[in-house]
Design an enzyme around this catalytic site. Structure first.
Site, short mmCIF file in Angstrom:
data_model
loop_
_atom_site.label_atom_id
_atom_site.label_comp_id
_atom_site.label_asym_id
_atom_site.label_seq_id
_atom_site.Cartn_x
_atom_site.Cartn_y
_atom_site.Cartn_z
N ASP A 1 0.84 -1.19 -0.11
CA ASP A 1 -0.12 0.10 -0.02
C ASP A 1 0.80 1.39 0.03
OD1 ASP A 1 -2.06 1.70 0.10
OD2 ASP A 1 -3.33 0.45 1.59
C1 NOJ Z 1 -4.00 3.80 0.05
C2 NOJ Z 1 -5.07 2.92 0.01
O1 NOJ Z 1 -5.16 2.03 1.05
C3 NOJ Z 1 -5.18 1.82 -1.05
O2 NOJ Z 1 -6.20 1.03 -0.91
C4 NOJ Z 1 -5.27 2.49 -2.41
O3 NOJ Z 1 -5.15 1.58 -3.36
C5 NOJ Z 1 -3.82 3.31 -2.43
N1 NOJ Z 1 -3.63 4.38 -1.33
C6 NOJ Z 1 -3.46 4.15 -3.84
O4 NOJ Z 1 -4.58 5.12 -3.98
#
Ligand code: NOJ
Length: 765
Positions: free
Chosen positions: A292
């Site tokens: 993430d």
């Molecule tokens: C953080 C989020 O937790 C995740 O689900 C997402 O895909 C990414 N940011 C990218 O936007």
């Protein structure tokens, strides 16, 4: 449903290509590549790469264009060959521009372009929780195929979806992205979405790589607070939280995203057990793992690693293949060349990660077609067939919770006037829900617009927002909620007058979309702002009241019971059109709750598949102020007709571990109109080496039946579906035991049968 059966069913669905998929196939010519061909391409490339270029390939940069500095920074990294992938670029022109920069680097390796295509790209589908409420995996598959087609047209190769986190605590704002509380429903939705995004193979025309997330356990964050730690028993982890991930991997997902939080004390993005022992070794996952955003850097935030180099080493060695970095200085994989040179990271480990990322690029055809045709992309985004899919998906997702004296459907012929009231009735931004960046608000059909279009000039439609609601204040990914503008109550009074002068009041209440999604938890299920007061005032007029709840949470109306109540979630681009079709009776609602609806927030977490510890539990109301039972059970939802489920038949009284039990019932539409019912099959294992839940969903089917018609609905229940991870012996078991089976239309199903399973002997150490 058995996972492989589900997958086969979905494959069959795919073979009968939808019009949308067929159109996608016609626009491109990517054929499936053999593993050998892919390997040869990647080997040739890797032989020419420096350590720095390798580290660059496995680094993904955020390009959040609303912040120009961030875009500049990402562009600089890509142009210098220090980026193999970017995320969040959303137009064909911008993606082409970045691809041109990558093509000009020494090796000219194009970018793999990622994006959060969570429930639609330009055409917005209902939120994933709503699609789960359809209990119709085929509709979720079709919706995600459309989303994939639009995304691929602008040059996106990969989506960070589906979110397959189990959500058992609706305070957590990200329950909106998942499929609710149940691992069987969650697995079916996970498989359907992976198939919808990816199509028959990775690299199929008009499709994108699916990245199930967040591996794993993220939904169980303490207190429902986003990013908070997770403390899950192994039994919960294996039997509930990991199940949809396993199903998604078995369905061929090409990517997995590792989660932010710590799982039982070890951060998920540096967790060797999770990423290597479980995902790679035990499940045989062949794709690549991305963290993430900033989660590799966060290994140090967790108090797990000392500094950035150690975080890079730990993430890579644990099993991460690509780092997703945030636009500020959270990048850690840039330290990998130095770590390899010092002998602290084996080059073979770096190569493994680079290989997986390059393989994804080769399969997606980025080398053959790094740039997209902007005019062609615009045509795809404008395809009206996409809007039809969005409308149908929304219609199938609504859950009718109350319908006293058959207020719904509204009787179009005698209807003269409707008062449409509420702060969400005409809000395009809220109608599409969170996780949407590329929509055209002007195209979104709000409930007000949908009803006006449907009722034409024959019916007078008045509108009042009644109260105000916080709005998305800016385009930032986490918009600051603007405080609710002070409501002086005048608009409530106007709304009440309007209701008095109308045949029926339709109230659209709920939560602003910014109250769900990432970083958007709530510690209350109350209607925000003065909506409760508005509802009470309108109900006090004595006029018939329909409440449409726009939210991804089980909101607490504090005992107010409007004559009709329907959960419409965040229904997407065509939400208002779908609402109008359902309210006017063109379509009967048939969705079912994908979670247990508590009486109030104090009961959370509350889910149907619980363990029962004391024999008086079911009889005793253990809260001083409330019964233990929910307001609405899991799987509940009404339609405009009524159904009877009878004649439960089991193919055999006992079955062996290799056998499949056939369970059938007769479903009869006893009402006066065509409608859908979702037949649900639950089981209970009555003794085991570990305690077993009171019941667990094992199969379901949404069936459409004409008035008066009867249909036999049969389920195949392979014995293997009855295995579970036993805490006592710390492995999966399939035990000799008696089972109860229940079939009905929600988790309280009463129609019951029994069978025995001849499995392994119950071992209690
Ligand atoms: C953080 C989020 O937790 C995740 O689900 C997402 O895909 C990414 N940011 C990218 O936007």
């Amino acid at each position: 449903m058995h996972a492989s059966l589900k997958i086969n069913k979905l494959r069959r669905l795919f073979v009968g290509l939808t019009a949308v998929a067929a159109a996608a196939a016609a626009t491109s010519s990517f054929a499936q590549l053999s593993d050998d061909a892919v390997r040869a391409r990647v080997d040739a490339l890797m032989a020419r790469m420096t350590l720095e270029e390798k580290a660059g390939q496995i680094t993904q940069h955020f390009v959040f264009q609303e912040v120009p500095k961030e875009e500049e920074r990402a562009a600089k990294e890509v142009a210098a060959g220090r980026g193999g992938s970017v995320l969040l670029l959303k137009t064909a022109a911008d993606i082409n521009r970045f691809q041109q920069m990558a093509l000009k680097t020494r090796l000219g390796i194009p970018l793999l372009v990622g994006f959060d295509v969570i429930h639609g790209f330009h055409t917005v589908m209902p939120v994933p929780l709503a699609m789960a409420a359809s209990w119709d995996p085929a509709v979720a598959q079709e919706a995600q195929a459309v989303a994939a087609r639009e995304a691929r047209a602008v040059g996106i190769h990969w989506t960070f979806a589906p979110n397959v986190d189990i959500g058992r605590d609706a305070r957590w704002g990200r329950t909106v992205e998942g499929a609710g509380e149940d691992p069987t429903l969650g697995s079916a939705m996970a498989v359907a979405q992976v198939q919808g995004f990816q199509g028959p193979y990775i690299g199929a025309p008009g499709r994108v790589i699916a990245g199930p997330k967040h591996f794993a356990g993220y939904g169980a964050s303490i207190g429902g607070r986003d990013y908070d730690e997770v403390d899950l028993s192994d039994s919960q982890l294996w039997n509930v939280y990991l199940k949809p991930f396993k199903a998604a991997v078995d369905a061929g997902a090409g990517n997995i995203m590792s989660a932010y939080m710590g799982l039982n004390g070890v951060p998920a993005s540096g967790n060797h057990w999770l990423l290597t022992e479980v995902l790679r070794k035990s499940w045989g996952f062949k794709g690549f793992v991305v963290t993430d955003a900033g989660a590799a850097f966060d290994l140090t935030t967790h108090g797990y690693t000392r500094d950035k180099p150690e975080a890079a080493r730990q993430a890579l060695l644990a099993g991460v293949d690509m780092e997703m970095t945030k636009p500020f200085d959270s990048q850690v994989f840039a330290h990998l060349p130095e770590l390899v040179s010092k002998g602290e990271v084996p080059v073979a480990k770096l190569d493994e990660a680079v290989r997986r990322v390059l393989e994804a690029k080769v399969r997606m055809g980025v080398f053959e077609k790094p740039l997209v045709d902007e005019a062609e992309a615009a045509k795809v985004l404008a395809d009206p067939a996409h809007r039809d899919v969005a409308r149908r998906a929304a219609e199938r997702s609504f859950v009718l919770l109350r319908n006293e004296k058959q207020l719904l459907p509204l009787k179009g012929s005698s209807l003269k006037s409707v008062a449409v009231i509420g702060p969400l009735a005409d809000s395009a931004v809220d109608t599409v829900g969170p996780w949407i960046f590329a929509q055209n608000d002007a195209e979104t059909v709000t409930v007000l617009a949908g009803l006006k279009a449907k009722l034409g000039n024959k019916v007078k439609v008045d509108y009042s927002p009644g109260v105000s609601m916080p709005k998305r204040a800016n385009k930032s990914i986490f918009p600051e909620p603007k405080p609710v503008t002070v409501d002086d109550g005048k608009e409530i009074a106007r709304a009440v007058q309007m209701a008095k002068q109308s045949d029926v009041a339709v109230l659209v209440l709920g939560e602003a979309q910014i109250m769900s999604g990432e970083n958007a938890s709530r510690s209350s299920f109350d209607l925000p702002g003065r909506q409760q007061e508005l509802l009470a005032a309108v109900m006090a007029t004595g006029k018939p009241v329909v409440v449409l709840l726009m939210s991804a949470r089980p909101l607490d109306l504090k005992g107010l019971a409007p004559q009709a109540l329907m959960q419409i979630w965040y229904p997407g681009t065509q939400g208002g059109a779908a609402v109008a079709n359902v309210l006017l009776g063109e379509v009967s609602p048939g969705g079912k709750l994908p979670f247990t609806w508590p009486r109030n927030i104090g009961q959370v977490p509350l889910h149907y598949a619980h363990l029962q510890s004391h024999f008086t539990h079911a009889m005793t109301e253990r809260y001083w102020n409330e019964p233990n039972s929910p307001l609405y059970p899991f799987g509940f939802g009404l339609s405009y007709s009524s159904f009877e489920i009878q004649d439960l038949m089991l193919s055999q009284p006992s079955l062996k571990a290799s056998e499949t039990l056939k369970v059938s019932v007769k479903l009869r539409n006893t009402g006066a109109r065509k409608a859908d019912e979702v037949v649900q099959l639950y089981v209970r294992q009555k003794a085991g080496s570990s305690a077993r839940p009171v019941r667990e969903l094992k199969a379901f089917r949404r069936v459409s039946l004409d008035a008066g018609a009867t249909q036999t609905v049969s389920f195949d229940l392979p014995a293997s579906e009855l295995q579970y991870w036993s805490a006592a012996v710390r492995r999966f078991v399939l035990e000799t035991a008696d089972f109860d089976v229940f079939v009905g239309n929600d988790a309280t199903a009463k129609l019951a049968g029994k069978f025995q399973l001849e499995g392994e002997a119950i071992a209690r150490p």
